[in-house]
Design an enzyme around this catalytic site. Structure first.
Site, mmCIF file in Angstrom:
data_model
loop_
_atom_site.group_PDB
_atom_site.id
_atom_site.type_symbol
_atom_site.label_atom_id
_atom_site.label_comp_id
_atom_site.label_asym_id
_atom_site.label_seq_id
_atom_site.Cartn_x
_atom_site.Cartn_y
_atom_site.Cartn_z
ATOM 1 C CG HIS A 117 43.206 34.479 44.392
ATOM 2 N ND1 HIS A 117 41.829 34.482 44.370
ATOM 3 C CD2 HIS A 117 43.551 34.851 45.647
ATOM 4 C CE1 HIS A 117 41.372 34.843 45.549
ATOM 5 N NE2 HIS A 117 42.404 35.072 46.352
ATOM 6 C CG ASP A 147 39.899 32.996 41.997
ATOM 7 O OD1 ASP A 147 41.016 32.473 41.828
ATOM 8 O OD2 ASP A 147 39.619 33.740 42.944
ATOM 9 C CB SER A 221 41.169 34.249 49.354
ATOM 10 O OG SER A 221 41.025 35.612 49.087
#
Length: 460
Positions: A117, A147, A221
């Protein structure tokens, strides 16, 4: 009065129970900290920081005004009273979006792992290393199901991180989360492993998250979750929050999963998962009474010519272990099988008719088909995914007809009933669904959908 009091004491004595509460009242020695020493994670941080990078991306997105609003603004009545604003264009308008994230170097020659992402749809990816150098990165491959993505920069003698076996970490272990939150630069937070094997969060198709209370904030992230030896145990991925900030519930993709996916993307250009060929469900209390066992995963159906059928697995079997490792739920079994990889030979411990038996299986490759539907009026705006004999809604255009009638991402299409068939037809492939709905008008079909634990019907 005395009789009443006596009776009360007698009743209290009869009803009283005994309890032995375990206590430890031993004296503890309290010591002052050594004046010449300080507790610090600095040596670990110094070791790991060179392996963590900042990632900034540029993405071109197309914004289209919905037809109903475009028609409204172009209506002569509107123009008469509010003036000529010019025709609202029908073609989408392009707009740049910018995002920040983190990544972890996994090779000296420039391979970096991050979250999908973080880089998904990016037209430009810039990587900044700990020494301030900037590089333009190339996307090597991505796996939305977990992911995870791999990018590469043209550089030498980088500082790759050291992986460790994430299956061996324990709840309560102290961990450090390292990344670049909010674009501020390298940042370190610490906490403990709060839980393992989180498989039902609903973020990815394949989940086996490590939960931590180490602060993970926007920009973290793709960053590293490490133990106190500086070894990678996970890639920071998500948080649960109502405010947008950290609430002490963060999730990291375990290093074993990261290693499998990253290696597959680099060496093969794609992820080839193992496939057993069974439909399964968890053992709840009612099934536990029926089958006489309270653990493992129930096999509901075995596909023909699958690895499971060749191994001798039957409907009603309960799979309790894979290669000697216990299986707690359906999500855990799915992960174990997928990340063994196609071609792997595994040993299954199965509970059947009150006895434990051992079966050998050679896993096949999991085939996934994805298609953006066009020229089928009732399905336009949907992207469907065909996997394991199921058809799942992978994406829904918010301005589409299916979205309007209530179809959502993640829905599994179980069956279809149309004005032509007059009966329910099970759906196991995208082609079958398209054939049944081709040429039909709105209102001519019913869909039976499964969403989480609910099954319901909507009219298309």
């Amino acid at each position: 009065m005395k009789k009443i009091i006596l009776s009360s004491f007698l009743a209290a004595a009869l009803l009283a129970g005994n309890i032995n509460i375990k206590s430890d009242n031993s004296t503890l020695n309290r010591v002052a900290p050594n004046q010449n020493q300080v507790m610090s994670f600095s040596p670990v941080v110094k070791k790991v920081i060179p392996s963590v990078v900042n990632i900034s991306t540029t993405k071109i997105v197309k914004i289209k005004i919905p037809d109903q609003f475009r028609r409204f603004f172009n209506d002569p009545f509107f123009k008469r009273f509010f003036g000529p604003f010019g025709n609202v264009p029908n073609t989408p308008k392009e707009q740049k979006e910018y995002a920040l994230g983190s990544g972890v170097i996994i090779s000296k020659n420039g391979y970096i792992v991050t979250n999908n992402h973080v880089v998904s749809g990016a037209t430009k990816i810039i990587v900044k290393t700990f020494d301030g150098k900037k590089y333009t990165a190339k996307l090597i491959g991505s796996d939305p199901a977990t992911d995870i993505a791999v990018i590469k920069i043209e550089a030498k003698n980088l500082h790759p991180i050291t992986f460790t076996n994430s299956n061996k970490v324990k709840v309560g272990d102290v961990v450090l989360a390292i990344g670049e939150p909010f674009g501020l630069g390298e940042s370190v937070t610490h906490g403990i492993i709060s839980a393992k094997n989180r498989t039902s969060i609903g973020l990815n198709s394949y989940e086996n998250f490590i939960q931590t209370d180490a602060a993970i904030n926007p920009g973290n992230s793709g960053g590293a979750l490490v133990d106190l030896k500086g070894r990678l145990i996970g890639i920071n991925s998500a948080i649960i929050t109502k405010s947008g900030g950290n609430n002490g519930i963060g999730f990291a993709i375990p290093s074993n999963m990261v290693k499998f996916v990253a290696t597959s993307l680099i060496e093969k250009g794609k992820v080839v998962r193992g496939y057993l060929g069974v439909m399964i469900s968890n053992i709840d209390s009612s099934k536990a009474k029926l089958y006489g066992i309270d653990h493992g995963v129930l096999v509901n159906k075995v596909q023909k010519n699958s690895a499971a059928s060749k191994a001798g697995i039957k409907p009603g079997d309960i799979i309790v272990a894979v290669d000697g490792e216990k299986v707690k739920n359906a999500g855990e079994l799915r992960n174990k099988i997928a990340f063994k990889g196609a071609g792997a030979e595994i040993t299954l411990t199965v509970y059947r008719n009150g006895k434990y038996i051992t079966l050998k299986a050679k896993l096949k490759a999991l085939k996934v088909k994805k298609e953006k539907i066009q020229n089928i009026k009732l399905l336009e705006g949907l992207t469907l995914k065909e996997e394991k004999n199921e058809v799942k809604v992978d994406n829904v255009n918010p301005n589409s007809y299916p979205s309007m009638v209530g179809v959502q991402k993640g829905d599994i299409i179980l069956a279809v009933k149309t004005v032509k068939t007059g009966k329910w037809v099970e759906i196991h492939s995208i082609n079958k669904l398209k054939t049944l709905l081709k040429g039909l008008d709105r209102g001519d079909a019913l869909l039976k959908l499964k969403r989480e634990n609910s099954i319901f019907i909507i009219q298309l």
